[in-house]
Design a protein around this motif. Sequence first.
Motif: not given
Length: 300
Positions: A43-49, A101-108, A155-167
């Motif tokens: 989910x955070x974009x590491x590894x592959x198969x 396609x997408x991944x998450x790297x959530x943090x404040x 992104x459209x409304x916002x979410x705590x900890x997802x500034x990278x994803x929301x942007x």
Amino acid sequence: MSIRFDDRVALVTGAGAGLGRAHAKLLASRGAKVVVNDPGGSLDGKGGSNSAADAVVEEIKGAGGVAVANYASVADREGAASIVQTALDSFGRLDIVVNNAGILRDKSFAKMELDDFELVMKVHLLGTVYVTKAAWPHLLEQKYGRIVFTTSGSGLVGSFGQSNYGAAKTAMLGLMNCLKYEGERSNIKINMISPVAATRMTDGIIDVKTFELSKPEHVSPAVAWLSSDDCDLTGEIVVAAAGYFAAVKVMRTEGAVLGVGAPATIEAFAAAKDKIFNFETAKPYFRTLDDKVKQALGII
Ligand code: NAI
């Protein structure tokens, strides 16, 4: 009459799991030939198969459909171009581009490393740019294309900890808004979905009941319609979740004309605040020099 995709070729990025898998399977079940792109990975974009994309290709073939796998990362320019090339090499054309396609790297924001910000921007925003850019000349030349972007309420409304994803997710809105004009004369329709679905991305985030009821398959009909010949809309955002569909627009309030020929005072702005921010009579925002602006300019 049933909506079909015979003779159409689609690519779906991140189609080895979750929403992308459901979109690819629905398009294939209605006759589309599908490139199933997915490099696997966490989910955070590491590894592959290769197994994620391969499994979906097998599912589609098992159901009598036509599909081919591609394992490239959308975040890589050559990789993104290879997804388009796979469609051309395997099926001779490309009509439908589903950027999922997408991944998450959530943090404040306070704790977020800029590397995590950049990676999420790269996969979601630049991945969408790279794939769409590689497809664009073919769509322009054949004067036909259907493109779907995947945005998010985060992104459209916002979410705590997802500034990278929301942007990243909302930057796609600007991309779509411009490409809708550039594709207009070539019958390229470009729209976005803002989904909610039970996938590994939302596991533990949305409540259990919603999770149970919100299958990725509930979102795919919107993606399929936006990908179809029937789609006569461009530049729209469709919310899709658990069988609920709605449209979202950027709105503009009626506003207030505070100064003609001379700047308004700060106090005049403060006094008009409730009128400026009154969304009860707001309308979709079109970039036109409408009567309110002309009034402010003193033209009428
Ligand atoms: P998911 O994690 O199940 O699927 C995402 C897929 O993208 C995975 O199979 C992954 O391998 C693939 N992927 C990751 N990096 C990639 C790369 N660089 N190149 C190609 N493929 C890559 O997650 P889900 O929920 O299916 O997400 C699909 C899309 O929907 C994402 O863009 C996500 O941000 C968006 N979305 C999902 C929501 C939900 O409720 N599940 C809500 C709002 C948006």
